[in-house]
Design an enzyme around this catalytic site. Structure first.
Site, short mmCIF file in Angstrom:
data_model
loop_
_atom_site.label_atom_id
_atom_site.label_comp_id
_atom_site.label_asym_id
_atom_site.label_seq_id
_atom_site.Cartn_x
_atom_site.Cartn_y
_atom_site.Cartn_z
N SER A 526 0.93 -0.93 -0.07
CA SER A 526 0.47 -0.24 0.23
C SER A 526 0.55 1.46 0.38
CB SER A 526 -0.97 0.33 1.31
OG SER A 526 -2.09 0.78 0.97
N HIS A 640 -7.33 -5.58 -0.85
CA HIS A 640 -6.58 -4.78 -0.92
C HIS A 640 -6.16 -5.88 0.61
CE1 HIS A 640 -4.47 -1.04 -0.56
NE2 HIS A 640 -3.95 -1.04 0.52
#
Length: 675
Positions: A526, A640
């Site tokens: 991320s 994610h």
């Protein structure tokens, strides 16, 4: 004596368990909690367990190939409600506190969440996603299983039409309803194109405190307000002013005050510390009681075993209404604190560890907390408030961990280039031998507004077992070090935060004589993936890099991420219309011509937070410019949350790919993870 213990492997993930969401019974004698595991089919399972404090062992309340979560006691302690997928979608189920067969209470087509008992024990409020124009009457019936035929066309009217948590939501909104426990009759209590979240019932059962985003244009106005809804019907009361985000409203025992956690900011909603607020219902006044406490009132610790989003109990009031108990994060630790109405803060349960949930029974002077540290993924402890004495109630990984050799993290602190203090940890390789040189991997956390801390991190122990020293730090932008620190990276991604990380590497190479500065690696996911991309575009100091779920181009990220159009404005402080040059200057893809470091790119194909087009751009640009070595690994269906709550087999593969990449390009003598 021969050491028969072994180091940790990627496959150990299949055996790791953790405990969460403890709830003490109304009489203070028993706790119900969740134990999470991965079964032989490589699927997650959650089961409810009961433990009487006077007993030596817990007993399973539920079992089977199910995910049972969110247990809550009825006010009289005779029943426990919970959410289960045993009939398809997540529904409310009831079970006698003494055990037996569970009874299904709701049959909503899209499932339910967060059931909360009314004080009368006759009603439960819950939430569910509704399509535009639907009601809860439309929800009742056969549950959908996700195998519906895909529509031929979908019209999108709003900007927030997808979510990494919930997928494509299109015109769906989260609404609240109340179900009658005996009859199953459902009464809808919210409506409109807004999202609502359950808070708590007033002690007399006449009001519900909730939070909701009911601004004129929620696509542009991201505030979350606190509202009071009269259970019998009537006019709502709005308690906040649409200038911040607020969560978890809870009532004082006398019903005269409401506490909640949140922040007010016009510019840095993501990077503003959460504080404790109190609303005096008689005076109609809201005040922040922790304005002088420079701490994050939340658990901001990052780990890779437990999924994020553990139920937050919010501020738990003392019986006399003069104080409340909260979780807060400071300097790599999260603990439980008592905050008085005057703002005086006292540590209740602290130490070098990560407390991620708790339940309190002040009459019995007992508290139950779920705790992690570098050697414990998540277990439950009872704390006696009067004496401070702790008793460990679970040890769910005892059998596995008794056969493992794990390294002990060493806390470090150093000065960055401009004199700011930066905090972190060094994990030595398993089997460390003085006088020997070892390769080192710098790990960079996501967020960036989160923190590494004294919690269990599976990936770090795997790398240590592979013969690497692991360096992990909290650069500018991290929570845990005050609001000035957490906001310091805004508008400066790749600036002083990058400097903090490079200072960490320089410090480690200078301070630890076992670090081989010629064999360095870097990895992150991320924001950590963004920073990994940025680092290899700035320096050739690292022999190998792994970028995971990353960002490489802020200009395109703006339009494809579920948060891109407002995240970029807050974090990069630019948008494509007024300052595209600044977005490009902070984009690692513009630095591809400089990249010489072997780079492994990994990404989930259903990642809506950092969409896979970011990885595709980076990979194609590197290949087109004949850079390498570079490899691109795609994970079908992964969001994610791939590395934390994603498919277990994909999580293990990701860890193996990471270790194999470092082994290939940093040290041929280091054993490969998949061997």
């Amino acid at each position: 004596m021969t050491n028969t213990r072994r180091g940790m492997t990627a496959e150990d993930l299949y055996q790791i368990r953790y405990v969460s969401d403890p709830q003490i019974s109304p009489d203070g004698k028993t706790v119900v909690y969740i134990e999470t595991m991965i079964d032989d089919d490589r699927k997650y399972r959650n089961h409810l367990f009961l433990r009487r404090f006077e007993d030596e062992q817990a007993s399973a309340l539920t079992d089977g190939s199910v995910r049972d979560t969110y247990p809550r006691w009825s006010p009289d302690g005779s029943q426990i409600s919970f959410v289960s997928n045993r009939s398809g979608k997540a529904q409310i189920w009831l079970i006698d506190a003494k055990g037996g067969e569970a009874r299904q209470l709701t049959h909503c087509k899209t499932g339910v969440s967060n059931p909360t008992w009314a004080p009368d024990g006759k009603h439960i409020v819950f939430s569910s996603q509704l399509d535009a124009g639907d009601t809860f009457a439309d929800q009742e019936g056969e549950e959908t299983t996700g195998n519906k035929e895909t529509p031929k066309a979908i019209t999108v009217e709003r900007m927030k039409y997808k979510s990494d948590d919930n997928g494509f939501i299109y015109e769906k909104n989260r609404h609240l309803a109340v179900v009658h426990v005996e009859t199953g009759e459902i009464t809808q209590i919210t409506e409109g194109a807004y999202n609502h979240t359950i808070g708590s019932w007033s002690p007399d059962g006449k009001w519900l405190a909730i939070t909701a985003s009911r601004t004129e244009n929620p696509d542009f106005q991201h505030s979350i307000d606190v509202y009071l809804i009269p259970f019998a019907g009537g006019e709502w009361k709005k308690l906040t002013n649409s200038r911040g985000i607020f969560f978890y409203p809870t009532w004082s025992a006398d019903g005269k005050k409401l506490a909640f956690i949140g922040s007010e900011s016009d510019t840095h909603l993501n990077a503003t510390q959460k504080r404790v607020w109190v609303y005096d219902l008689e005076r109609g006044e809201k005040s922040c009681i922790t304005s002088d406490w420079d701490a994050q009132v939340a658990d901001s610790t990052i780990g890779d075993v437990r999924s994020p989003g553990h139920p937050n109990p919010g501020p738990i009031w003392s019986e006399d209404g003069n104080a409340m108990y909260v979780i807060a994060s400071e300097r790599g630790n999260s603990g439980i604190y008592r905050v008085s109405l005057s703002g005086h803060v006292t540590s209740v349960v602290g130490g070098d560890r990560n407390i991620y949930g708790f339940s309190l029974h002040e009459k019995e002077q007992t508290l139950v907390a779920v705790i992690s540290d570098p050697f414990i993924p998540g277990d439950m402890y009872q704390v006696h408030l009067t004496s401070g004495e702790e008793s460990r109630l679970t040890a769910v990984n005892h059998e596995l961990f008794s056969g493992l050799e794990l390294s002990i993290p060493e806390e470090i602190e150093f000065e960055a280039q401009d004199g700011w203090k930066v905090h972190g940890w060094m994990l030595k390789p398993v089997g460390y031998q003085p006088g020997k040189k070892y390769p080192m991997v710098l790990q960079i956390h996501g967020g960036p507004h989160s923190m590494y801390g004294n919690t269990f991190f599976h990936e770090f122990h795997i790398l240590a077992n592979q013969g690497y020293a692991v360096l992990y730090t909290n650069p500018r932008g991290s929570f845990g070090y005050g609001e000035r620190f957490v906001q310091a990276c805004c508008g400066d991604y790749g600036g002083k935060d990058y400097g903090d990380l490079m200072s960490a590497v320089e410090y480690a190479c200078r301070h630890f004589d076992f670090v081989d500065e010629n064999r360095l690696g870097v990895a992150g996911g991320s924001y950590g993936g963004f920073m990994t991309n940025w680092i290899v575009g700035q320096t050739n100091k690292f022999k190998a890099a792994v970028t995971d779920r990353s960002i490489c181009n802020w200009v395109s990220f703006y339009g494809v991420s579920d948060i891109g159009y407002y995240f970029s404005a807050e974090e990069i402080q630019a948008n494509p219309f007024t300052n595209p040059e600044k977005m490009w200057q902070h984009s690692p893809i513009r630095l591809v011509a400089n990249i010489e470091t072997p780079l492994l790119i990994m990404h989930g194909e259903q990642d809506h937070r950092c969409p896979i087009e970011q990885a595709e751009q980076l990979y194609i640009t590197l290949k087109h410019q004949e850079k390498g070595p570079v490899s691109f690994v795609r994970f079908p269906g992964a969001s994610h949350e791939l590395s934390r709550s994603g498919d277990p087999e994909q999580r293990v593969l990701r860890l193996q790919y990471t270790a194999d990449w470092f082994a290939a390009y940093m040290d041929s003598q280091v054993k490969v993870a998949s061997e």
